[in-house]
Design a protein around this motif. Structure first.
Motif, mmCIF file in Angstrom:
data_model
loop_
_atom_site.group_PDB
_atom_site.id
_atom_site.type_symbol
_atom_site.label_atom_id
_atom_site.label_comp_id
_atom_site.label_asym_id
_atom_site.label_seq_id
_atom_site.Cartn_x
_atom_site.Cartn_y
_atom_site.Cartn_z
ATOM 1 N N ASN A 164 39.314 22.923 10.892
ATOM 2 C CA ASN A 164 40.635 23.117 11.470
ATOM 3 C C ASN A 164 40.929 24.609 11.591
ATOM 4 O O ASN A 164 41.490 25.207 10.672
ATOM 5 N N PRO A 165 40.569 25.230 12.717
ATOM 6 C CA PRO A 165 40.753 26.675 12.853
ATOM 7 C C PRO A 165 42.216 27.124 12.780
ATOM 8 O O PRO A 165 42.497 28.199 12.272
ATOM 9 N N GLU A 166 43.151 26.283 13.251
ATOM 10 C CA GLU A 166 44.563 26.670 13.184
ATOM 11 C C GLU A 166 45.027 26.808 11.741
ATOM 12 O O GLU A 166 45.745 27.735 11.394
ATOM 13 N N ILE A 169 33.892 24.766 11.565
ATOM 14 C CA ILE A 169 35.239 24.934 11.030
ATOM 15 C C ILE A 169 36.055 23.692 11.389
ATOM 16 O O ILE A 169 36.271 23.395 12.561
ATOM 17 N N LEU A 219 43.092 27.439 9.192
ATOM 18 C CA LEU A 219 42.390 28.599 8.651
ATOM 19 C C LEU A 219 43.144 29.881 8.995
ATOM 20 O O LEU A 219 43.357 30.733 8.138
ATOM 21 N N LEU A 220 43.588 29.998 10.228
ATOM 22 C CA LEU A 220 44.327 31.194 10.638
ATOM 23 C C LEU A 220 45.671 31.292 9.928
ATOM 24 O O LEU A 220 46.080 32.375 9.516
ATOM 25 N N SER A 242 31.451 23.214 16.221
ATOM 26 C CA SER A 242 31.963 24.191 15.269
ATOM 27 C C SER A 242 31.802 23.653 13.851
ATOM 28 O O SER A 242 31.870 22.442 13.628
ATOM 29 N N SER A 282 39.471 19.802 14.425
ATOM 30 C CA SER A 282 39.454 20.132 15.847
ATOM 31 C C SER A 282 38.471 19.214 16.568
ATOM 32 O O SER A 282 37.550 18.660 15.954
ATOM 33 N N TYR A 298 34.982 20.536 16.146
ATOM 34 C CA TYR A 298 34.320 20.122 14.904
ATOM 35 C C TYR A 298 33.788 18.699 15.050
ATOM 36 O O TYR A 298 32.646 18.405 14.707
#
Length: 98
Positions: A68-70, A66, A72-73, A64, A56, A59
Motif C-alpha cells: 500500500n504505497p499511499e 509494496i 507508506l507515504l 510492486s 494496491s 501489488y
C-alpha cells in the motif's frame, strides 16, 4: 502470479475461500480458479480484491512489492526535514547498489 498473491493475502487475513467469495459475490469455486491461476479475475474483481485486502492493484498484479504505497507515504509525513533527508540518501544508495 495473481493467484498466489490472492491466496497469500486471504491466508494472511485468516479467511476462507467461502468468506472471500461471499464478499465478492462469487462462488467459492471461482476463488479456487483464481488462486490456482486457472482463471484471471476481471478488472472489477481486481479492484474489489485490492480494496478488501487494502493493497494496491499493482501489488495484487505482482507489479510492486509494496502493498500500500499511499499508507507508506502517509507514515513518513510526520518526519522532520533532517529525517527525510537521511531517508532520501538511504534510498539513493540502495538504488545505486542495484
Amino acid at each position: 502470479m495473481v493467484g498466489k498473491i490472492i491466496r497469500k493475502l486471504r491466508i494472511e487475513k485468516g479467511i476462507t475461500q467461502n468468506e472471500l467469495s461471499n464478499y465478492l459475490g462469487l462462488t467459492p469455486k471461482m476463488i479456487s480458479f483464481y488462486e490456482l491461476s486457472e482463471r484471471f479475475p476481471p478488472y472489477d474483481i481486481i479492484n474489489k480484491l485490492a480494496d478488501y485486502f487494502n493493497v494496491s492493484t499493482d501489488y495484487l498484479l505482482g507489479r510492486s512489492d509494496i502493498k500500500n504505497p499511499e499508507k507508506l507515504l502517509s507514515d513518513y509525513s510526520n518526519l522532520s526535514t533532517d529525517d527525510l533527508k537521511v531517508l532520501e540518501e538511504c534510498i539513493e544508495l540502495k538504488i545505486k547498489d542495484k
